[in-house]
Design a protein around this motif. Sequence first.
Motif, PDB file in Angstrom:
ATOM      1  N   VAL A  79      -0.756  20.423 -45.371  1.00  0.00           N
ATOM      2  CA  VAL A  79      -1.903  20.514 -46.021  1.00  0.00           C
ATOM      3  C   VAL A  79      -1.663  21.916 -47.154  1.00  0.00           C
ATOM      4  O   VAL A  79      -1.868  21.673 -48.177  1.00  0.00           O
ATOM      5  N   ALA A  80      -1.115  22.840 -46.426  1.00  0.00           N
ATOM      6  CA  ALA A  80      -0.687  23.970 -47.160  1.00  0.00           C
ATOM      7  C   ALA A  80       0.346  23.547 -48.270  1.00  0.00           C
ATOM      8  O   ALA A  80       0.400  23.980 -49.316  1.00  0.00           O
ATOM      9  N   GLU A  89       0.642  19.158 -39.694  1.00  0.00           N
ATOM     10  CA  GLU A  89      -0.227  18.591 -40.301  1.00  0.00           C
ATOM     11  C   GLU A  89      -0.961  19.442 -41.111  1.00  0.00           C
ATOM     12  O   GLU A  89      -1.082  19.375 -42.375  1.00  0.00           O
ATOM     13  N   ALA A  90      -1.104  20.894 -40.633  1.00  0.00           N
ATOM     14  CA  ALA A  90      -1.312  22.122 -41.277  1.00  0.00           C
ATOM     15  C   ALA A  90      -0.266  22.463 -42.566  1.00  0.00           C
ATOM     16  O   ALA A  90      -0.855  23.093 -43.373  1.00  0.00           O
ATOM     17  N   PHE A 114       1.306  10.789 -44.302  1.00  0.00           N
ATOM     18  CA  PHE A 114       0.562  11.875 -44.296  1.00  0.00           C
ATOM     19  C   PHE A 114       0.247  12.994 -45.428  1.00  0.00           C
ATOM     20  O   PHE A 114      -0.872  13.290 -46.008  1.00  0.00           O
ATOM     21  N   VAL A 138      -6.633  12.786 -51.083  1.00  0.00           N
ATOM     22  CA  VAL A 138      -7.809  13.286 -50.765  1.00  0.00           C
ATOM     23  C   VAL A 138      -8.049  14.847 -51.595  1.00  0.00           C
ATOM     24  O   VAL A 138      -9.074  15.073 -52.042  1.00  0.00           O
ATOM     25  N   ARG A 139      -6.905  15.549 -51.852  1.00  0.00           N
ATOM     26  CA  ARG A 139      -6.929  16.703 -52.510  1.00  0.00           C
ATOM     27  C   ARG A 139      -7.576  16.387 -54.076  1.00  0.00           C
ATOM     28  O   ARG A 139      -8.282  17.144 -54.417  1.00  0.00           O
ATOM     29  N   SER A 140      -7.024  15.273 -54.389  1.00  0.00           N
ATOM     30  CA  SER A 140      -7.472  15.035 -55.759  1.00  0.00           C
ATOM     31  C   SER A 140      -8.817  14.648 -55.833  1.00  0.00           C
ATOM     32  O   SER A 140      -9.542  15.214 -56.687  1.00  0.00           O
ATOM     33  N   ALA A 190     -11.561  15.521 -53.657  1.00  0.00           N
ATOM     34  CA  ALA A 190     -11.948  16.681 -53.403  1.00  0.00           C
ATOM     35  C   ALA A 190     -12.057  17.600 -54.822  1.00  0.00           C
ATOM     36  O   ALA A 190     -13.328  17.896 -54.877  1.00  0.00           O
ATOM     37  N   SER A 191     -11.299  17.658 -55.270  1.00  0.00           N
ATOM     38  CA  SER A 191     -11.203  18.427 -56.659  1.00  0.00           C
ATOM     39  C   SER A 191     -12.144  17.857 -57.660  1.00  0.00           C
ATOM     40  O   SER A 191     -12.795  18.438 -58.201  1.00  0.00           O
ATOM     41  N   SER A 207      -1.402  21.868 -51.019  1.00  0.00           N
ATOM     42  CA  SER A 207      -2.396  22.695 -51.585  1.00  0.00           C
ATOM     43  C   SER A 207      -1.661  23.883 -52.578  1.00  0.00           C
ATOM     44  O   SER A 207      -2.301  24.458 -53.077  1.00  0.00           O
ATOM     45  N   GLY A 208      -0.210  23.649 -52.586  1.00  0.00           N
ATOM     46  CA  GLY A 208       0.390  24.630 -53.115  1.00  0.00           C
ATOM     47  C   GLY A 208       0.404  25.961 -52.623  1.00  0.00           C
ATOM     48  O   GLY A 208       0.848  27.084 -53.124  1.00  0.00           O
ATOM     49  N   ASP A 209       0.325  26.298 -51.216  1.00  0.00           N
ATOM     50  CA  ASP A 209       0.313  27.506 -50.688  1.00  0.00           C
ATOM     51  C   ASP A 209       1.583  27.670 -49.674  1.00  0.00           C
ATOM     52  O   ASP A 209       1.728  28.368 -48.929  1.00  0.00           O
ATOM     53  N   MET A 221      -2.985  13.091 -47.939  1.00  0.00           N
ATOM     54  CA  MET A 221      -3.588  14.418 -48.145  1.00  0.00           C
ATOM     55  C   MET A 221      -3.671  14.782 -49.882  1.00  0.00           C
ATOM     56  O   MET A 221      -4.398  15.345 -50.297  1.00  0.00           O
TER      57      MET A 221
END
Lengths: 316, 194
Positions: free
Chosen positions: A23-24, A19-20, A51, A58-60, A62-63, A27-29, A55
């Motif tokens: 998420v990365a 999951e982490a 998933f 949720v990112r959209s 949250a942004s 998030s583009g990381d 995510m």
Amino acid sequence: MKNDENNQGTPERISAEMEARIVAWVSGDASPAEAAELALLASANPAVAAFKARMDAVRSLASEGISADKTPLRMSESRRAALLRELGSAAKEAATATSTVTGPSLVTIQRRQQRERRWMLAVAACVTVGLFLSMMVPSYQKVRSIAMEREAKESVPKAMMGEFKSRDAQKREAASVNFEVPPDDREVVLAAPEAESAPQFNGSARYAPAPASKGVTILPVELPTVSGGRLAQAKVGSGNQIANTVAEVTPETEAAEFKKEVIMPKENEGPSVAVSDKAEVETQAPIVLSPFAVRDAEDKGSYRAAHSPGPASAPT
Amino acid sequence: MEPLMFENAPVRPGAPSNATGAGAESMNPGPQSIAALFESEESALLHYAMGIVRRRIVAEELVQEAFLRLHKVWGQVDNPRGWLYRSIRNLALNHLRDTRQETQLDEERAATDDTLPRELLGRSEAIGTVRMLLAEMPEEDRNLISLKYHHDLKYQEISQRTGLSVSNVGFRLHQVMKGLLDGLQRAGIEGSEG
């Protein structure tokens, strides 16, 4: 978070590490190699794909949520002005109240009131319990004493009722006749205590004065029988001595004197009973056994001398 | 860059003020703060209420009611912004429950009256819910979201700014994003449009 993602059924759970990484990736990381590997995993594993899609959503959100609105909205001017006026006037009132009032805070006042309320409740409870006990304890004691008296009465057999003495009877017995047997004089006079509580039989009760006490304890008098209008005898015992007494009644004078003749028993002989001649003479007048009248229910049948035998005034 | 939400944290009565100018207003920051909160949250709250009730006039009434209620309990609320979002959500749901039939009858006309498409209204509700969740989360987590999704910083840059390790930044961000996902699901928001 598209709805069609849920149509694939419940996705398998993936590890927290995966999951982490997702998420990365979202998030583009993630490095290009990491992103390629995760894309391959997502195409192979629907849970990973689901998933990743969630995510992304949720990112959209949250942004957008963390940023201000692109198209700001405002209330209608009239409503906005009214609300601001309400808040502003209240603000002024609050400011005035804050600047003038320097009392305790609302929380302090509420706590104090709660404390006082608790104390008042405790005091009220104590008063109530005290009143209840003060009402209940005396009545309980009364009921208990009544029950004990009743139980005591019921426990005594009827045959023994004659032996039962009430407190008054016991007192009267304690204050009963004291006989003095002078060691030298062989004459015993039946004496009664000073007649402060002496019964008055038609106002004619008189008692012989008691001689000085010489420390001789006299047992109660037992009257066996009365026959022929004559008081036959009375036995008075003290230690080894047995005193026989004869009451003599003179109806004319109504002065009763009990004279006793003490006859010491002879050796090897039992106690003898002597009857004076005077007693035999006085057979014409009726004899009333008023000193031995039964006045208490408890004394029924006991025939004890409640008081010294006074003169026999005949109650009719 | 767009302005950031949650930049002006409301100051409640009794809370220590960060204002340096010690004027009369900073002496009594509470009443001024609720007005400032209204100024900063008016648009977001209206969007949120409209996303739920789908009617602008009702949304305005709900926002007004929420602020009046907040004003009564201003000194007792720890998180006024979160309290406002939660209150508006409850008020809106109560309104929908009480006027269910009317809403069903006028649903088509309401959408045209407010000139906002359903997709946008649904997204407004979802964004409002995210804002409610953001308002209720710790300041550090909200700052992390801001640095990542508003300022578009890399994990390394966030680590430098916050002092956290890079792995810790990734772990915390994963936890915060998963918390937002759970909150949205609990609020009944599924799909991209809310």
